[in-house]
Design an enzyme around this catalytic site. Sequence first.
Site, PDB file in Angstrom:
ATOM      1  N   HIS A 232       0.856  -1.179   0.000  1.00  0.00           N
ATOM      2  CA  HIS A 232       0.000   0.000   0.000  1.00  0.00           C
ATOM      3  C   HIS A 232       0.893   1.230   0.000  1.00  0.00           C
ATOM      4  O   HIS A 232       1.839   1.315   0.783  1.00  0.00           O
ATOM      5  CB  HIS A 232      -0.900  -0.006   1.243  1.00  0.00           C
ATOM      6  N   ALA A 233       0.586   2.164  -0.883  1.00  0.00           N
ATOM      7  CA  ALA A 233       1.448   3.334  -1.015  1.00  0.00           C
ATOM      8  C   ALA A 233       1.485   4.194   0.241  1.00  0.00           C
ATOM      9  O   ALA A 233       2.462   4.912   0.480  1.00  0.00           O
ATOM     10  CB  ALA A 233       0.989   4.188  -2.198  1.00  0.00           C
TER      11      ALA A 233
END
Length: 398
Positions: A232-233
């Site tokens: 997840h960024a």
Amino acid sequence: MGQPNSDLPLDGITVVALEQAVAAPLATRHLADMGARVIKIERVGEGDFARHYDRAVHGQASHFVWLNRSKESIAVDVKSESGRQIVLDLVARADVFLQNLAPDAAARLGFGAEELREKFPQLIVIDMSGYGSAGPRRERKAYDMLVQAETGMISVTGTPETATKTGIPVSDIAAGMYALTSILSALFRRERTGKGALVEVSMFDSTVEWLGHPMYMKMYAGKQIPRVGLGHAAIVPYDSYPTADGEILIGVQNDRGWRALMVDVFERGDLVDHPRFSTNIVRVENRGEVDELVGSLTRLYSTADLDQRLAAAGVPAAALNEMAGLLEHPQLEKRARWRSVGTENGPIDAVLPPMTYSDVEMRMGDVPALGQQTDSLLAELGLTGDRIADLRRDGSIG
């Protein structure tokens, strides 16, 4: 088609759909699930081209059987005068008309939204398209992959080395779900006011809506969010990690979750307040180090043991299933989510729709053969057997 069920929320609603492929059929299939009568207009001879994508399901296309159960199929040549009149006669009795033909194609055939609304003020008309009714890309073809590329969806999907589209057609699905929502809300408004509606839904706009997080990151932080594979960024640790005999996905969404992971799962309380790990912001900045640390700890446990420890600590985790794992998933089996649905080539298994009412089960009707209800629908319109035979001879119907 099964007997009408007055407890279904859309029983008594009629939808005429000049539809093909995925986006529009997804919307109308959910309407059919909820009890609406959905009349699907198909080409004579060929039908919806999604019928021919593959032959995986008893010789039928997987997309088509997924998206078209509980509908009635009428095969009509909408380019013929007789065929167009049949469609108009069906629309005159309908509550909703939905189409996702190429730009202006419906209008050229006499099914333009404004024209229909003038004839039938209470009608709800849904025009679905790739890019909307205006703008420089209005006329362009809009397949799912192309819209994912144009919107930037592909730029945030994949690994650092390789951008990729999603494994399912999310632009089509997004448009279908917004069309569904639009129809339901327009029906509710009509119930209160008596007014019909004209609603435009485009694949482009629907996908843009889903990109709110990366858009705002670029607009206000000047950052193109990176592609991080399963990660997840904006959240760390949130990825797949190795175990002694496989791998497991762990998703820690906040600092309380980090504490639970370190203290309750790994018994490493000394790492909770480490200056490079103590908050999600610094964990994102030190992503590589955090992932290496978590991976070194997950390797000490079998997948099954670690899954139990994570569950006991309230730390979100999941198995990395393939389709075989989904088909055998206990969540589907224990909750009795499978049903049998008829098709022209025999029964198939299908999963109940996601909306689960406490007092009524959603309809799971048959997948129609091409033109299966043509004669019965024309008879409803008052056409005689001789007239139907004439129309079939001249190619106006299939």
